[in-house]
Design an enzyme around this catalytic site. Sequence first.
Site, mmCIF file in Angstrom:
data_model
loop_
_atom_site.group_PDB
_atom_site.id
_atom_site.type_symbol
_atom_site.label_atom_id
_atom_site.label_comp_id
_atom_site.label_asym_id
_atom_site.label_seq_id
_atom_site.Cartn_x
_atom_site.Cartn_y
_atom_site.Cartn_z
ATOM 1 N N CYS A 2 0.832 -1.195 0.000
ATOM 2 C CA CYS A 2 0.000 0.000 0.000
ATOM 3 C C CYS A 2 0.878 1.261 0.000
ATOM 4 O O CYS A 2 1.914 1.313 0.639
ATOM 5 C CB CYS A 2 -0.933 0.096 1.195
ATOM 6 S SG CYS A 2 -2.062 -1.274 1.309
ATOM 7 N N ARG A 27 4.059 -0.422 -4.706
ATOM 8 C CA ARG A 27 3.791 -0.912 -3.352
ATOM 9 C C ARG A 27 2.500 -1.732 -3.269
ATOM 10 O O ARG A 27 2.218 -2.359 -2.250
ATOM 11 C CB ARG A 27 3.683 0.267 -2.375
ATOM 12 C CG ARG A 27 4.902 1.137 -2.337
ATOM 13 C CD ARG A 27 4.690 2.290 -1.395
ATOM 14 N NE ARG A 27 4.587 1.845 -0.024
ATOM 15 C CZ ARG A 27 5.603 1.648 0.795
ATOM 16 N NH1 ARG A 27 6.818 1.868 0.366
ATOM 17 N NH2 ARG A 27 5.420 1.235 2.033
ATOM 18 N N TRP A 74 -2.581 -2.950 -1.644
ATOM 19 C CA TRP A 74 -2.204 -4.358 -1.781
ATOM 20 C C TRP A 74 -3.012 -5.062 -0.702
ATOM 21 O O TRP A 74 -2.773 -4.884 0.495
ATOM 22 C CB TRP A 74 -0.708 -4.543 -1.531
ATOM 23 C CG TRP A 74 -0.226 -5.942 -1.760
ATOM 24 C CD1 TRP A 74 0.075 -6.523 -2.957
ATOM 25 C CD2 TRP A 74 0.004 -6.942 -0.757
ATOM 26 N NE1 TRP A 74 0.481 -7.821 -2.753
ATOM 27 C CE2 TRP A 74 0.443 -8.114 -1.422
ATOM 28 C CE3 TRP A 74 -0.117 -6.977 0.634
ATOM 29 C CZ2 TRP A 74 0.766 -9.287 -0.748
ATOM 30 C CZ3 TRP A 74 0.192 -8.143 1.303
ATOM 31 C CH2 TRP A 74 0.633 -9.287 0.616
ATOM 32 N N ASN A 100 -1.555 2.421 5.547
ATOM 33 C CA ASN A 100 -0.631 1.413 5.039
ATOM 34 C C ASN A 100 -0.159 0.597 6.229
ATOM 35 O O ASN A 100 0.346 1.156 7.187
ATOM 36 C CB ASN A 100 0.562 2.107 4.368
ATOM 37 C CG ASN A 100 1.705 1.151 4.092
ATOM 38 O OD1 ASN A 100 1.481 -0.017 3.790
ATOM 39 N ND2 ASN A 100 2.926 1.626 4.207
ATOM 40 N N GLY A 101 -0.364 -0.721 6.187
ATOM 41 C CA GLY A 101 0.063 -1.576 7.292
ATOM 42 C C GLY A 101 -1.042 -2.533 7.671
ATOM 43 O O GLY A 101 -1.933 -2.821 6.865
ATOM 44 N N GLU A 479 17.837 -18.093 -6.993
ATOM 45 C CA GLU A 479 17.420 -16.757 -7.433
ATOM 46 C C GLU A 479 16.867 -16.806 -8.859
ATOM 47 O O GLU A 479 15.854 -16.165 -9.160
ATOM 48 C CB GLU A 479 18.618 -15.794 -7.322
ATOM 49 C CG GLU A 479 18.384 -14.394 -7.866
ATOM 50 C CD GLU A 479 17.222 -13.657 -7.224
ATOM 51 O OE1 GLU A 479 16.668 -14.122 -6.224
ATOM 52 O OE2 GLU A 479 16.841 -12.605 -7.771
ATOM 53 N N LYS A 483 13.048 -15.632 -9.889
ATOM 54 C CA LYS A 483 12.788 -14.595 -10.910
ATOM 55 C C LYS A 483 11.786 -15.115 -11.936
ATOM 56 O O LYS A 483 10.858 -14.412 -12.325
ATOM 57 C CB LYS A 483 14.063 -14.199 -11.651
ATOM 58 C CG LYS A 483 15.024 -13.235 -11.022
ATOM 59 C CD LYS A 483 14.582 -11.814 -10.857
ATOM 60 C CE LYS A 483 13.893 -11.603 -9.545
ATOM 61 N NZ LYS A 483 14.702 -11.229 -8.427
ATOM 62 N N GLU A 486 8.233 -15.511 -10.369
ATOM 63 C CA GLU A 486 7.655 -14.240 -9.975
ATOM 64 C C GLU A 486 7.041 -13.467 -11.140
ATOM 65 O O GLU A 486 5.962 -12.913 -11.012
ATOM 66 C CB GLU A 486 8.800 -13.437 -9.348
ATOM 67 C CG GLU A 486 8.444 -12.145 -8.717
ATOM 68 C CD GLU A 486 9.662 -11.500 -8.038
ATOM 69 O OE1 GLU A 486 10.813 -11.853 -8.360
ATOM 70 O OE2 GLU A 486 9.452 -10.615 -7.201
ATOM 71 N N HIS A 502 17.619 -37.944 -5.574
ATOM 72 C CA HIS A 502 16.945 -38.388 -4.346
ATOM 73 C C HIS A 502 15.445 -38.145 -4.403
ATOM 74 O O HIS A 502 14.786 -38.078 -3.372
ATOM 75 C CB HIS A 502 17.596 -37.712 -3.136
ATOM 76 C CG HIS A 502 19.041 -38.068 -3.008
ATOM 77 N ND1 HIS A 502 19.465 -39.321 -2.613
ATOM 78 C CD2 HIS A 502 20.172 -37.363 -3.296
ATOM 79 C CE1 HIS A 502 20.797 -39.359 -2.628
ATOM 80 N NE2 HIS A 502 21.245 -38.179 -3.049
ATOM 81 N N LYS A 602 6.233 -4.417 -4.094
ATOM 82 C CA LYS A 602 7.678 -4.215 -4.000
ATOM 83 C C LYS A 602 8.162 -4.212 -2.551
ATOM 84 O O LYS A 602 9.198 -4.760 -2.237
ATOM 85 C CB LYS A 602 8.028 -2.881 -4.668
ATOM 86 C CG LYS A 602 9.512 -2.557 -4.688
ATOM 87 C CD LYS A 602 10.243 -3.440 -5.660
ATOM 88 C CE LYS A 602 11.730 -3.133 -5.699
ATOM 89 N NZ LYS A 602 12.458 -4.236 -6.343
#
Length: 607
Positions: A2, A27, A74, A100-101, A479, A483, A486, A502, A602
Amino acid sequence: MCGIVGYIGPKGAVPILLEGLKKLEYRGYDSAGIAVIEDKNLELRKAEGKLKVLDDKLSLEKFKGNIGLGHTRWATHGRPSDENAHPHQDCGGKLALVHNGIIENFQEIKRNLEKEGHTFSSETDTEVVVHLVEKFFSGNLSEAVQKATALLEGSYAIAVINQENPDQIVAYRQDSPLILGIGEGEYYLASDIPALLPYTRRVIILEDGEMVELNRENYRVIGPGGELLNKEIEEIDWDLEMAEKKGFPHYMLKEIHEQPDVMRQLLEKPLRGSEIELPEIDAILKSQEKIEKIFIVACGTAYHSGLIGKALLEKATGIPVEVDMASEFRYRSPLIGENSLVIVVSQSGETADTLAALRHARDKRAKTLGIVNVQGSTIAREADQLLLIEAGLEIAVASTKAYLNMLTAFNLLALKMGDGDIAGNENGELLHLLREIPAQVEKTLLRMEKPVRKAAEYIKNWDNAFFVGRGLDFSLALEGALKLKEISYIHAEAYAAGELKHGTLALIEEGIPVVALLTQESLLEKMISNIQEIRARGGYVFGITQDRFASRVAEEVDFLFKIPNTADIFAPLLGTVPLQLLSYFTADFRDCPIDQPRNLAKSVTVE
Ligand code: AGP
């Protein structure tokens, strides 16, 4: 998560709020809204979906009001919808509030407020805050905000306006970022600095428990005890251009291409002499012989950089290093003490779990070091020592240049703490090789575009992919897989190549794409054996190796990416480039919203 913005001044508020929200859309981007006071009337407009939907809606109206709030969401409590979008209002419809939060105790507060007769129109946790402000409001908005926030548990940055007083905004910060921008006869509020840069570079970064009251003529910052604070105004020297796409179709591609420059920037001062200069960590070096254990704590991509950091620091210092995902760290009761060094890594410097890990470490009296990108962020301010990675503004949700500079920072740290000996190399030789890396990243970018597009054409049609490697290459594989997942929504798994047999080898089928990293000389033959196991079962292998191993690797893979030669410990700095481009082009071929992948944000300021 947010983004909030606010404006009070002589100009029309709506375009300023929208412009600010555009800069904060990273955000959260599932819905957006604004509130503006228009002739003593509160006008609210909200829209589910990206900011563009709200923008289109507002283009049909001509608001003149010069005080307002904006929000990009968000979703945490309640699905994305017009009703759940902020701003939220009280029962009387006079107050508008953005948040926001997360309000952790909202259910209990809501139950009590409902008993008192308040009615709610959204599923959000936020709505309780505006009703609490309404409950305590008796003419003084700041007082009401103070009383309301005293009852809240969780993390929150809020801003509120009252239609009966079009000359005031009141905002409060607790564990979520909030910045006051000071213009000429006007004031701005925002969750992050980029939203303020088009208007002002003079800012005050609010601390937890601080409230700010913006009036037309002045502002007041009020401390947790109700005392008036005289806070220093900081000048921001960021380059506004960084917030533009500069002709690239996406921020992610632009940021990938900025890597040589931001890396040069980070290396410049530490590498200007014959020895690494890192005055930021002098205090750590002084107490190094007392450090019994190092912990590296971070989330997502930053965590992956920490895995490489562990290998480098253990080699360099001989001190055992543990790496933790920040969301797990404090719940496993790690054995931290005064003789521990806890390194927290974060691009944003605001990630809630990483911040909580840092605070936990400080409570245990450990020494703390922040490896952080955003200057002035909470982690940057709270860590005992700070190593800024200087990657500049990173807007794409998928982190690229920040990751590269996190790796670079770990290399500098290891070389410095290792006192000239890491991986059996003399410092002088390694410093020389490290200086060359930015130019080699440039070269890799040039080399890769064509072959990577070809590989992405292949991968785009698959629902699953594998990334394999050993040693440092396994950390890099993690990583690479993140990527791809995502931004292209292809399921990707990273495996230590020796571990496949295995169980996971059962998933290898005819044609499945497997990206294999072979950049480490000591593990080359082992990796080749593992690749043979994969190819024998039909896997289609894309190899990534250094030029000097190419002739050996070429016949063992279906497709080869070659990175320039370097010391093996620096190979991840180059190997990450084809991985970033591969996920980028695959996502592009699949028409994915690259800079703003679904369900993500983000800056993750909730736990
Ligand atoms: C990176 O591509 C991700 N979007 C994500 O994993 C990110 O690295 C993570 O959320 C940590 O963020 P931070 O570096 O800002 O703390």
